[in-house]
Design a protein around this motif. Sequence first.
Motif, PDB file in Angstrom:
ATOM      1  N   PHE A 186       3.601 -19.552  23.292  1.00 14.95           N
ATOM      2  CA  PHE A 186       3.464 -18.682  22.769  1.00 14.95           C
ATOM      3  C   PHE A 186       2.906 -17.730  21.827  1.00 14.95           C
ATOM      4  O   PHE A 186       3.976 -17.529  21.299  1.00 14.95           O
ATOM      5  CB  PHE A 186       4.181 -17.952  24.507  1.00 14.95           C
ATOM      6  N   PRO A 187       2.003 -17.273  21.973  1.00 17.68           N
ATOM      7  CA  PRO A 187       1.141 -16.091  20.678  1.00 17.68           C
ATOM      8  C   PRO A 187       2.059 -14.727  20.839  1.00 17.68           C
ATOM      9  O   PRO A 187       2.551 -14.725  22.368  1.00 17.68           O
ATOM     10  CB  PRO A 187       0.017 -16.367  21.060  1.00 17.68           C
ATOM     11  N   ALA A 188       1.850 -14.098  19.868  1.00 21.48           N
ATOM     12  CA  ALA A 188       3.410 -12.616  20.178  1.00 21.48           C
ATOM     13  C   ALA A 188       2.474 -12.252  21.114  1.00 21.48           C
ATOM     14  O   ALA A 188       3.607 -11.251  22.164  1.00 21.48           O
ATOM     15  CB  ALA A 188       2.798 -12.603  19.025  1.00 21.48           C
ATOM     16  N   LYS A 189       1.399 -11.951  20.978  1.00 19.49           N
ATOM     17  CA  LYS A 189       0.876 -10.505  22.743  1.00 19.49           C
ATOM     18  C   LYS A 189       0.871 -11.520  23.583  1.00 19.49           C
ATOM     19  O   LYS A 189       1.101  -9.619  24.492  1.00 19.49           O
ATOM     20  CB  LYS A 189      -0.936 -10.936  21.892  1.00 19.49           C
ATOM     21  N   HIS A 190       1.447 -11.958  24.114  1.00 21.13           N
ATOM     22  CA  HIS A 190       1.992 -12.813  25.791  1.00 21.13           C
ATOM     23  C   HIS A 190       3.609 -12.754  25.760  1.00 21.13           C
ATOM     24  O   HIS A 190       3.769 -12.992  26.369  1.00 21.13           O
ATOM     25  CB  HIS A 190       1.643 -13.997  25.832  1.00 21.13           C
ATOM     26  N   ARG A 191       4.638 -12.087  24.254  1.00 22.95           N
ATOM     27  CA  ARG A 191       5.709 -12.703  25.238  1.00 22.95           C
ATOM     28  C   ARG A 191       6.493 -11.835  25.694  1.00 22.95           C
ATOM     29  O   ARG A 191       7.457 -12.033  26.368  1.00 22.95           O
ATOM     30  CB  ARG A 191       6.106 -12.349  23.576  1.00 22.95           C
ATOM     31  N   ALA A 192       6.112 -10.218  26.007  1.00 24.45           N
ATOM     32  CA  ALA A 192       7.142  -9.316  26.763  1.00 24.45           C
ATOM     33  C   ALA A 192       6.903 -10.217  27.621  1.00 24.45           C
ATOM     34  O   ALA A 192       7.926  -9.933  28.163  1.00 24.45           O
ATOM     35  CB  ALA A 192       6.562  -8.156  26.122  1.00 24.45           C
ATOM     36  N   LYS A 193       5.545 -10.059  28.205  1.00 22.52           N
ATOM     37  CA  LYS A 193       5.379 -10.109  30.156  1.00 22.52           C
ATOM     38  C   LYS A 193       6.019 -11.971  30.054  1.00 22.52           C
ATOM     39  O   LYS A 193       6.429 -12.298  31.329  1.00 22.52           O
ATOM     40  CB  LYS A 193       3.992 -10.982  30.578  1.00 22.52           C
ATOM     41  N   THR A 194       6.138 -12.674  28.925  1.00 26.79           N
ATOM     42  CA  THR A 194       6.815 -14.050  29.383  1.00 26.79           C
ATOM     43  C   THR A 194       8.072 -14.322  29.252  1.00 26.79           C
ATOM     44  O   THR A 194       8.476 -14.661  30.264  1.00 26.79           O
ATOM     45  CB  THR A 194       5.651 -15.130  27.996  1.00 26.79           C
ATOM     46  N   VAL A 195       8.506 -13.122  28.214  1.00 24.40           N
ATOM     47  CA  VAL A 195      10.332 -13.326  28.097  1.00 24.40           C
ATOM     48  C   VAL A 195      11.081 -12.571  29.460  1.00 24.40           C
ATOM     49  O   VAL A 195      12.101 -12.493  30.306  1.00 24.40           O
ATOM     50  CB  VAL A 195      10.197 -12.591  26.927  1.00 24.40           C
ATOM     51  N   ALA A 196       9.963 -11.481  29.868  1.00 25.34           N
ATOM     52  CA  ALA A 196      10.272 -10.808  31.200  1.00 25.34           C
ATOM     53  C   ALA A 196      10.174 -11.644  31.976  1.00 25.34           C
ATOM     54  O   ALA A 196      11.109 -11.488  33.179  1.00 25.34           O
ATOM     55  CB  ALA A 196       9.479  -9.470  31.703  1.00 25.34           C
ATOM     56  N   LEU A 197       9.425 -12.621  32.359  1.00 23.59           N
ATOM     57  CA  LEU A 197       8.810 -13.046  33.503  1.00 23.59           C
ATOM     58  C   LEU A 197      10.427 -14.463  33.542  1.00 23.59           C
ATOM     59  O   LEU A 197      10.462 -15.028  34.455  1.00 23.59           O
ATOM     60  CB  LEU A 197       7.388 -14.366  33.835  1.00 23.59           C
ATOM     61  N   PHE A 198      10.321 -14.823  32.576  1.00 24.52           N
ATOM     62  CA  PHE A 198      11.842 -15.843  32.372  1.00 24.52           C
ATOM     63  C   PHE A 198      13.533 -15.250  32.900  1.00 24.52           C
ATOM     64  O   PHE A 198      13.755 -15.667  33.562  1.00 24.52           O
ATOM     65  CB  PHE A 198      11.946 -16.149  30.770  1.00 24.52           C
ATOM     66  N   MET A 199      13.023 -13.817  32.153  1.00 29.19           N
ATOM     67  CA  MET A 199      14.109 -13.236  32.320  1.00 29.19           C
ATOM     68  C   MET A 199      14.732 -12.569  33.387  1.00 29.19           C
ATOM     69  O   MET A 199      16.168 -12.062  33.716  1.00 29.19           O
ATOM     70  CB  MET A 199      14.920 -12.419  30.723  1.00 29.19           C
ATOM     71  N   THR A 200      13.874 -12.745  33.986  1.00 27.96           N
ATOM     72  CA  THR A 200      13.558 -12.147  35.596  1.00 27.96           C
ATOM     73  C   THR A 200      14.561 -12.948  36.290  1.00 27.96           C
ATOM     74  O   THR A 200      15.267 -12.293  37.564  1.00 27.96           O
ATOM     75  CB  THR A 200      12.772 -12.257  36.607  1.00 27.96           C
ATOM     76  N   ALA A 201      15.158 -14.026  35.472  1.00 27.51           N
ATOM     77  CA  ALA A 201      15.963 -14.782  36.174  1.00 27.51           C
ATOM     78  C   ALA A 201      17.462 -14.325  36.689  1.00 27.51           C
ATOM     79  O   ALA A 201      18.518 -14.248  37.197  1.00 27.51           O
ATOM     80  CB  ALA A 201      16.187 -16.488  35.777  1.00 27.51           C
ATOM     81  N   THR A 202      17.904 -13.785  35.246  1.00 22.60           N
ATOM     82  CA  THR A 202      19.310 -13.198  35.722  1.00 22.60           C
ATOM     83  C   THR A 202      19.073 -11.765  36.521  1.00 22.60           C
ATOM     84  O   THR A 202      20.611 -12.130  37.249  1.00 22.60           O
ATOM     85  CB  THR A 202      19.666 -11.643  33.783  1.00 22.60           C
ATOM     86  N   ALA A 203      18.286 -11.212  36.930  1.00 26.82           N
ATOM     87  CA  ALA A 203      18.063 -11.220  38.106  1.00 26.82           C
ATOM     88  C   ALA A 203      18.109 -11.105  39.324  1.00 26.82           C
ATOM     89  O   ALA A 203      18.628 -10.259  40.231  1.00 26.82           O
ATOM     90  CB  ALA A 203      17.030  -9.176  38.501  1.00 26.82           C
ATOM     91  N   VAL A 204      16.710 -11.956  39.618  1.00 31.53           N
ATOM     92  CA  VAL A 204      17.185 -12.545  40.877  1.00 31.53           C
ATOM     93  C   VAL A 204      17.950 -13.997  41.303  1.00 31.53           C
ATOM     94  O   VAL A 204      18.982 -13.878  42.220  1.00 31.53           O
ATOM     95  CB  VAL A 204      16.479 -14.252  40.442  1.00 31.53           C
TER      96      VAL A 204
END
Length: 437
Positions: free
Chosen positions: A141-159
């Motif tokens: 993933f290019p840098a401009k997409h990473r905050a959303k991508t990391v957030a979607l991936f890391m919602t796993a901790t909340a889920v």
Amino acid sequence: MRESIPSPGSPDIQKKVIGKVSRRLIPFMFILYVIAYLDRVNVGFAALQMNADLNFSAAVYGLGSGIFFIGYFLFEVPSNLILERIGARIWIARIMITWGIVASATAFIQGPRSFYLVRFLLGLAEAGFFPGMILYLTYWFPAKHRAKTVALFMTATAVSGVISGPVSGTLLTMHGLGGLAGWQWLFLIEGLPAVVLGVVVLFYLTDRPEKAKWLSDDEKNWLITRLNEERLRREHHGMVRFLQAIRSGRVWMLCLIYLSIVIGLYGVSFWMPLLIKGVSGLSDFMVGIVSVFPYLLAAAGMTVIGIHSDRTGERRVHTAASILVAAAGMLLTAYAHTPAMELACLSLVAIGIWGTLGPFWALATSFLSGSAASGGIALINSVGNLGGFFGPYLVGVIKDYTGEFKYGLIVLAVILFAGFLVTLFLKQNPAEDTEQE
């Protein structure tokens, strides 16, 4: 028939390729992290029975919960450097299979020493998983997409918090079945999915875009070109070698910021079931149900914050504001005296802490490349994850000394506020300008 794709100069190609990569990787990585986080924090639900069965004090439980992160810290950087060398597919599979075996073995601890040993070994086994996933995302993933991508991936901790409450509460009701306590069934069953998914990783993950048979040649060329352009910018303005990363004041500031976040995250996660039970007096099963709500709100909050951070290209203020919200929520939790008020305050803590993760990791990966990325990301995560040791242990020791959770929560709030101040002093690196293009 060959799949049509916009020409390399078309503005639609970015949306098409990023969408395709996201659909292929993020749901699977999300599932892997749900299992990882579940095996890490299910000790909080086991404590509802385990502490009484094995006569653990709050300090013993806090130390055993947190000692996981000592093993994690010791093997984190070497693990990520190995991943960079041999590839994510093989190394992530190894991590998952070994941690699943150790997680299940926790069912057979008999006292403080075996509890400490198994938790330490679990940390060694899992070391490198999360920073390996973050590093892996930088390959795709290019840098401009990473905050959303990391957030979607890391919602796993909340889920995983949403899942672990009802599942763990149900497993605890198996007390006495087959001669095992409920907390033993919890560890035994919840460790097995990691072993199974570790085998699946070997067949599903693709190490790099160059090897992706599920992308067309045009799609691969666009993605590889874009990522190479960013890599060259980072090499010019950022860091390439691991020694550069460990000598960087910026990297160590990020370590301190993440340390404060993780102290708050695990300080509350490992104690949340006992906090809720102490105020509400609910059954173990209902504690599991009620604990779902803070994690649901955290999942929603971190996704919104990550998307907004990507849209604006801003990372530092998003991170700092989220830490401040978490600190305020922690302080309010310390003085909550009704179940509803405590749950609302814990939800505020969860939104703030989990809200930091997308923009923070987009910031941390924006100026690192090569071995500086593999080692630097692991260094930030390993130092930060020492907070997983200090947070639960601090709360446990203070609870034993004062007889109340309140003062431990106040200490966590102060630590989070210190992280907020350090974030405000963090200056932007020129390599971060890539995100604005």
